[in-house]
Design a protein around this motif. Structure first.
Motif, mmCIF file in Angstrom:
data_model
loop_
_atom_site.group_PDB
_atom_site.id
_atom_site.type_symbol
_atom_site.label_atom_id
_atom_site.label_comp_id
_atom_site.label_asym_id
_atom_site.label_seq_id
_atom_site.Cartn_x
_atom_site.Cartn_y
_atom_site.Cartn_z
ATOM 1 N N CYS A 1 9.463 57.130 -39.341
ATOM 2 C CA CYS A 1 9.866 58.533 -39.407
ATOM 3 C C CYS A 1 9.605 59.094 -40.798
ATOM 4 O O CYS A 1 9.177 58.377 -41.703
ATOM 5 C CB CYS A 1 11.346 58.677 -39.040
ATOM 6 N N ASP A 2 9.875 60.383 -40.978
ATOM 7 C CA ASP A 2 9.571 61.025 -42.258
ATOM 8 C C ASP A 2 10.744 61.013 -43.230
ATOM 9 O O ASP A 2 10.705 61.683 -44.259
ATOM 10 C CB ASP A 2 9.101 62.468 -42.024
ATOM 11 N N GLN A 3 11.778 60.225 -42.947
ATOM 12 C CA GLN A 3 12.894 60.116 -43.877
ATOM 13 C C GLN A 3 12.419 59.440 -45.173
ATOM 14 O O GLN A 3 11.672 58.456 -45.116
ATOM 15 C CB GLN A 3 14.030 59.293 -43.263
ATOM 16 N N GLN B 1 13.712 57.412 -47.314
ATOM 17 C CA GLN B 1 13.977 55.986 -47.476
ATOM 18 C C GLN B 1 13.051 55.125 -46.622
ATOM 19 O O GLN B 1 12.623 54.035 -47.031
ATOM 20 C CB GLN B 1 15.443 55.647 -47.166
ATOM 21 N N CYS B 2 12.697 55.645 -45.432
ATOM 22 C CA CYS B 2 11.786 54.894 -44.563
ATOM 23 C C CYS B 2 10.360 54.931 -45.118
ATOM 24 O O CYS B 2 9.638 53.925 -45.066
ATOM 25 C CB CYS B 2 11.827 55.462 -43.146
ATOM 26 N N GLN B 3 9.951 56.093 -45.635
ATOM 27 C CA GLN B 3 8.625 56.197 -46.227
ATOM 28 C C GLN B 3 8.495 55.272 -47.433
ATOM 29 O O GLN B 3 7.461 54.626 -47.638
ATOM 30 C CB GLN B 3 8.343 57.646 -46.619
ATOM 31 N N CYS C 1 14.661 52.672 -39.248
ATOM 32 C CA CYS C 1 16.026 53.228 -39.182
ATOM 33 C C CYS C 1 16.507 53.460 -37.756
ATOM 34 O O CYS C 1 17.672 53.806 -37.544
ATOM 35 C CB CYS C 1 16.115 54.523 -39.987
ATOM 36 N N CYS D 1 11.950 55.085 -34.801
ATOM 37 C CA CYS D 1 11.454 54.558 -36.083
ATOM 38 C C CYS D 1 11.822 53.082 -36.158
ATOM 39 O O CYS D 1 12.974 52.714 -35.924
ATOM 40 C CB CYS D 1 12.091 55.338 -37.243
ATOM 41 N N ARG E 1 15.884 55.881 -35.790
ATOM 42 C CA ARG E 1 16.050 57.273 -35.387
ATOM 43 C C ARG E 1 14.883 57.668 -34.476
ATOM 44 O O ARG E 1 13.796 57.122 -34.593
ATOM 45 C CB ARG E 1 16.066 58.196 -36.614
#
Length: 306
Positions: free
Chosen positions: A33-35, A37-39, A21, A18, A23
């Motif tokens: 990614c689907d976290q 905070q990232c979205q 982040c 990502c 990850r």
């Protein structure tokens, strides 16, 4: 004989990460990614990018518009005796091509019904005898309202006349934005107002012809309702074109003004004489001239690609 077994190919090279982040990404994820905070950060980035793109287009439109209208503004200035465009306040405004028509009977009746209702509402709250009209809590003594309704230099109306009132169109379905509070303010300033007196005063300011579908007070040279009688928003709101002309007038006071009303879509027609222009000047003595003989030159280069 058993079914064939397929084995996933091993991934070559470093794992995809990502970009926010760092990850490892799973499945077919793009670069985020689907976290949560990232979205969220990604949505903020996309929104900012859209806003920046919009501002770039707006800046490009203004640059093209200034280049295309400079000659006609210079010619309009000459027509009123100003040899150098630098010696007179000038600017751009939107342009709406909407005809002037007598106010339809149905619209006049609807406006009068609204007017009677808000006058009745104001007098029901404070009859002027047992209960006096009172300013709203958020504007004690109508201080802000009174400040906003002070007269402005007539030269600023050059922008409104060239535009023909793009913002005033919104008042068409809102009965000039007048409310019971608008009426209460009039009664607070002059306790001698009667219901019929207020009704007849507001009706008397409706012009013989107005911009079709727009505010009932939207006449050929702007608002026909005196500033002290208008709704708050009509005095407090200043469109970008009027604000910019105000700044130009401050730099060149007492020179009058010349403004080119220009359709937002003029960049789509690069031919000479494209029908998207209305040039208006106002002399230092407030004489208004509509320069109908002026036309747009050809546009060699239009808007840049997205």
């Amino acid at each position: 004989m058993g079914s064939p077994v397929f084995h996933a190919r091993p991934q070559h090279g470093p794992p995809r990460l990502c970009r926010l982040c760092r990850r490892p990404l799973e499945g077919d994820a793009d670069d985020i990614c689907d976290q949560p905070q990232c979205q969220t950060r990604h949505k903020i980035e996309v929104t900012a990018e859209i806003a920046q793109k919009r501002e770039r287009k707006k800046a490009a439109w203004r640059a093209i518009s200034h280049r295309r209208t400079r000659g006609v503004l210079r010619e309009a200035a000459r027509e009123i005796g100003v040899s150098d465009l630098g010696h007179i306040a000038h600017g751009l405004a939107p342009y709406i091509d909407v005809p002037l028509v007598p106010l339809p009977d149905a619209r006049r009746a609807a406006f009068e019904t609204h007017l009677r209702a808000i006058i009745r509402e104001s007098f029901a709250k404070a009859d002027g005898v047992t209960h006096l009209p009172e300013p709203p809590e958020d504007d004690p003594d109508f201080t802000l309202r009174l400040k906003q309704e002070k007269p402005e230099p007539a030269v600023l109306d050059t922008a409104c006349i060239a535009c023909q009132g793009d913002c005033c169109l919104m008042g068409g379905g809102r009965h000039a934005f007048l409310t019971a509070e608008s009426i209460t303010c009039q009664r607070w300033k002059d306790p001698d107002w009667t219901e019929d007196g207020l009704l007849q005063t507001y009706l008397s300011h409706i012009p013989p012809t107005s911009i079709s579908g727009s505010c009932v007070y939207h006449g050929p040279q702007g608002c026909t309702l005196d500033r002290p009688l208008r709704a708050n928003i009509c005095n407090s709101f200043q469109c970008p074109s009027r604000r910019e002309l105000s700044e130009a007038v401050a730099r060149r006071p007492g020179t009058g003004a010349v403004v080119a009303g220009l359709s937002r879509t003029h960049v789509n027609d690069r031919s000479a004489g494209a029908p998207y222009l209305r040039v208006v000047s106002m002399s230092p003595e407030n004489k208004v001239t509509v320069h109908d003989g002026l036309t747009l030159p050809a546009l060699r280069k239009g808007m840049p690609d997205d």
